[in-house]
Write a protein that holds these residues in place. Structure first.
Motif, PDB file in Angstrom:
ATOM      1  N   GLY A  66     -13.745  62.442  22.666  1.00 46.58           N
ATOM      2  CA  GLY A  66     -13.881  61.026  22.249  1.00 46.58           C
ATOM      3  C   GLY A  66     -12.592  60.638  22.071  1.00 46.58           C
ATOM      4  O   GLY A  66     -11.330  60.646  21.764  1.00 46.58           O
ATOM      5  N   TYR A  67     -12.294  58.969  22.785  1.00 44.37           N
ATOM      6  CA  TYR A  67     -11.198  58.302  22.358  1.00 44.37           C
ATOM      7  C   TYR A  67     -11.545  56.906  22.115  1.00 44.37           C
ATOM      8  O   TYR A  67     -12.000  56.551  22.431  1.00 44.37           O
ATOM      9  CB  TYR A  67     -10.281  58.365  24.042  1.00 44.37           C
ATOM     10  N   ARG A  68     -10.882  56.198  21.269  1.00 47.20           N
ATOM     11  CA  ARG A  68     -11.178  54.514  20.648  1.00 47.20           C
ATOM     12  C   ARG A  68      -8.988  54.231  20.519  1.00 47.20           C
ATOM     13  O   ARG A  68      -8.395  54.720  19.979  1.00 47.20           O
ATOM     14  CB  ARG A  68     -12.042  55.252  19.093  1.00 47.20           C
ATOM     15  N   TYR A  69      -9.477  52.696  21.116  1.00 43.96           N
ATOM     16  CA  TYR A  69      -8.427  52.412  21.525  1.00 43.96           C
ATOM     17  C   TYR A  69      -7.628  52.031  20.445  1.00 43.96           C
ATOM     18  O   TYR A  69      -7.250  51.602  19.961  1.00 43.96           O
ATOM     19  CB  TYR A  69      -8.388  51.263  22.254  1.00 43.96           C
ATOM     20  N   ASP A  70      -8.613  51.495  18.967  1.00 45.34           N
ATOM     21  CA  ASP A  70      -8.574  51.129  18.268  1.00 45.34           C
ATOM     22  C   ASP A  70      -7.876  51.988  16.710  1.00 45.34           C
ATOM     23  O   ASP A  70      -6.970  51.834  15.790  1.00 45.34           O
ATOM     24  CB  ASP A  70      -9.401  50.270  17.082  1.00 45.34           C
ATOM     25  N   ASP A  71      -7.868  53.379  17.013  1.00 48.05           N
ATOM     26  CA  ASP A  71      -7.231  54.198  16.624  1.00 48.05           C
ATOM     27  C   ASP A  71      -6.301  55.061  16.982  1.00 48.05           C
ATOM     28  O   ASP A  71      -5.401  54.606  15.531  1.00 48.05           O
ATOM     29  CB  ASP A  71      -9.040  55.387  17.032  1.00 48.05           C
ATOM     30  N   ILE A  72      -5.723  55.771  18.293  1.00 56.29           N
ATOM     31  CA  ILE A  72      -5.010  56.097  18.766  1.00 56.29           C
ATOM     32  C   ILE A  72      -4.621  55.729  19.519  1.00 56.29           C
ATOM     33  O   ILE A  72      -5.774  56.294  20.632  1.00 56.29           O
ATOM     34  CB  ILE A  72      -4.518  58.093  18.494  1.00 56.29           C
ATOM     35  N   ARG A  73      -3.768  55.268  19.576  1.00 60.31           N
ATOM     36  CA  ARG A  73      -3.802  54.950  21.763  1.00 60.31           C
ATOM     37  C   ARG A  73      -3.050  55.676  22.140  1.00 60.31           C
ATOM     38  O   ARG A  73      -3.962  55.795  23.651  1.00 60.31           O
ATOM     39  CB  ARG A  73      -2.501  53.742  21.515  1.00 60.31           C
ATOM     40  N   LEU A 104      -3.668  59.182  22.412  1.00 56.86           N
ATOM     41  CA  LEU A 104      -4.704  60.799  21.838  1.00 56.86           C
ATOM     42  C   LEU A 104      -5.936  60.084  21.846  1.00 56.86           C
ATOM     43  O   LEU A 104      -6.145  59.672  21.834  1.00 56.86           O
ATOM     44  CB  LEU A 104      -3.696  61.244  20.641  1.00 56.86           C
ATOM     45  N   PRO A 105      -6.434  61.315  22.178  1.00 59.63           N
ATOM     46  CA  PRO A 105      -8.516  61.788  21.680  1.00 59.63           C
ATOM     47  C   PRO A 105      -8.243  61.140  20.099  1.00 59.63           C
ATOM     48  O   PRO A 105      -7.594  61.868  19.472  1.00 59.63           O
ATOM     49  CB  PRO A 105      -8.292  63.156  22.051  1.00 59.63           C
ATOM     50  N   SER A 106      -9.460  60.818  19.846  1.00 54.45           N
ATOM     51  CA  SER A 106      -9.666  60.538  18.621  1.00 54.45           C
ATOM     52  C   SER A 106     -10.568  61.212  17.857  1.00 54.45           C
ATOM     53  O   SER A 106     -10.267  61.690  16.691  1.00 54.45           O
ATOM     54  CB  SER A 106     -10.489  58.996  18.209  1.00 54.45           C
ATOM     55  N   VAL A 131      -8.258  63.095  15.423  1.00 55.17           N
ATOM     56  CA  VAL A 131      -6.982  63.454  14.561  1.00 55.17           C
ATOM     57  C   VAL A 131      -6.572  62.686  14.230  1.00 55.17           C
ATOM     58  O   VAL A 131      -5.013  63.355  13.688  1.00 55.17           O
ATOM     59  CB  VAL A 131      -6.528  63.294  16.231  1.00 55.17           C
ATOM     60  N   LYS A 132      -6.006  61.243  13.986  1.00 54.17           N
ATOM     61  CA  LYS A 132      -5.822  60.791  13.183  1.00 54.17           C
ATOM     62  C   LYS A 132      -5.857  61.191  11.823  1.00 54.17           C
ATOM     63  O   LYS A 132      -4.335  61.017  11.016  1.00 54.17           O
ATOM     64  CB  LYS A 132      -6.307  59.275  12.870  1.00 54.17           C
TER      65      LYS A 132
END
Length: 346
Positions: A131-138, A140-142, A165-166
Motif C-alpha cells: 500500500g502507498y499513501r501520499y500523505d504518509d510517505i511520498r 516509499l510504500p506506506s 514503513v513510516k
C-alpha cells in the motif's frame, strides 16, 4: 522511538518478534514466488496433461489508484490550477500537484489454491499487499501486509504480519480456530514491536446455540473477550442472532463507553442499526442500503451531525462521495464538508 525514527527497545523480546514478523512477511513472498516458479515448471514439464482452462495458482488485483477531488476555491493550493507556473521548481510543483489529489495505491496478489500443495500441503493460502499513501510517505510504500492460512492439528491458524514503513512498526496477528469443537471456538493475539512486552492484545471467540429457554427466539450467542496487555484493559462483545437471522444485538462492553447496538435487516437491501451509549443514553442511527450499482450509508447523530457515504461501482473502478453536515454551527453558518474520491483499477 527517538527523533531519528530508530527503534529503542528495553528488552530483546520485541526485537526478536519484529525479526520473526519480517521473516513471516518474507516467507509469504517466497511462497508466492515459489508457487509461481513451480507453476511454470509444471506447465513446461506437463503441458500436454494440463487443461488449457486450468486456474492459475496466483492472481493479482490492481494496482488500484484512488484520488480525492478537493474544492479548488477552498484549497490552500488553489494557485496550482493557474497557468502561471515557474519552471525552476518543476520537481516541487509535481509533489504539490499530487498533494492536491492525495493519491493512494493498493496492489494485491493472492493464491487461488494451496501454493505448495505437493511439498507443504498444510499451507492453504497466502496473500501479499503493498500500500502507498501520499500523505504518509511520498517516495516509499506506506505498508506491507501478508496473510497465510495453515492447517494444523489444533485447527486453522491464520498469520497476518504487517509492517508500517513510516513508524517502523511491525505487527503480527494470530488467530487459531478449533475445527474439532462442536461450537465455534477461536483464540487470537496481536504482537507489536512498539510494546514493551511484545504482546499488545489477547482474546478469543466462542459461539454456541442459545439456551433452551430462548431457543424459540435466539439462534446463537457469541462471546468475544479481549485483554489489552499494554493498557491493562478488559473488554468484551456479546452478540445474539434471532431465529429469522434478520436481527442481531451487539453489546460492546468496556470501561469507557459501553454500547448496545441492534442490527435489523429491513429487507435484502436495507439495514437499520440504532446504537445507544449505556452511560449517557446517546443514540446514533445507522442506515445502510445496497443499490443496483453501489451502496449508500447514512449515520445520524441527532446532537452533532449527519454523515453520508455514496459508492457507485463502474467497470474501471468506483466513485465515492463522503458528505458531513453538522447540525450545530460553531460561531458561523452551517457548511457541509463534501469530498469526492475516484478509484481506478488497472
Amino acid at each position: 522511538c527517538n527523533k531519528r525514527g530508530k527503534l529503542a527497545y528495553s528488552s530483546m523480546l520485541p526485537t526478536t518478534m519484529a525479526v520473526r514478523a519480517s521473516l513471516l512477511s518474507a516467507l509469504c513472498l517466497l511462497l508466492i514466488l515459489e508457487g509461481c516458479s513451480g507453476e511454470q515448471t509444471s506447465a513446461a514439464a506437463g503441458a500436454m496433461s494440463t487443461p488449457p482452462s486450468a486456474e492459475p495458482a496466483f492472481k493479482t488485483e490492481g494496482p488500484v489508484l484512488s484520488i480525492t477531488l478537493k474544492d479548488p476555491f477552498q484549497s490552500p493550493d488553489a494557485s496550482l490550477l493557474s497557468s502561471g507556473r515557474r519552471s525552476s521548481a518543476a520537481d516541487e510543483d509535481i509533489w504539490e500537484s499530487l498533494a492536491f489529489f492525495n493519491p493512494t495505491f493498493l496492489w494485491t496478489i493472492r493464491s487461488t489454491r494451496p501454493p505448495l500443495r505437493d511439498s507443504i500441503p498444510s499451507i492453504l493460502s497466502c496473500q501479499g499487499v503493498i500500500g502507498y499513501r501520499y500523505d504518509d510517505i511520498r517516495n516509499l510504500p506506506s505498508f506491507l501486509d501478508g496473510d497465510m492460512l495453515i492447517d494444523t492439528p489444533a485447527g486453522i491458524l491464520e498469520v497476518r504480519p504487517s509492517y508500517e514503513v513510516k513508524s517502523q512498526r511491525t505487527n503480527v496477528s494470530l488467530r487459531l480456530a478449533d475445527k474439532r469443537a462442536r461450537s465455534s471456538l477461536s483464540l487470537s493475539a496481536k504482537l507489536s514491536s512498539k510494546t514493551k512486552r511484545g504482546v499488545e492484545t489477547v482474546g478469543g471467540s466462542y459461539q454456541s446455540s442459545a439456551p433452551s429457554l430462548f431457543s424459540n427466539m435466539v439462534k446463537c450467542v457469541t462471546f468475544e473477550p479481549s485483554f489489552n496487555v499494554e493498557k491493562k484493559q478488559i473488554s468484551a462483545n456479546i452478540m445474539t442472532e434471532s431465529i429469522s437471522g434478520r436481527t442481531k444485538s451487539i453489546l460492546k462492553w468496556n470501561t469507557k463507553d459501553p454500547t448496545l447496538t441492534l442490527v435489523h435487516a429491513i429487507d435484502q437491501r436495507n439495514t437499520l442499526s440504532p446504537e445507544i451509549s449505556l452511560p449517557t443514553g446517546k443514540i446514533t442511527i445507522n442506515l445502510d442500503s445496497q443499490l443496483d450499482s453501489g451502496s449508500l450509508s447514512c449515520r445520524i447523530d441527532p446532537s452533532e451531525l449527519i454523515q453520508l457515504k455514496w459508492t457507485d461501482q463502474s467497470s474501471s473502478g468506483k466513485w465515492v462521495v463522503d458528505a458531513t453536515l453538522p447540525l450545530e454551527a460553531a460561531g458561523g453558518p452551517i457548511a457541509a464538508d463534501v469530498r469526492v474520491r475516484r478509484q481506478f483499477v488497472f
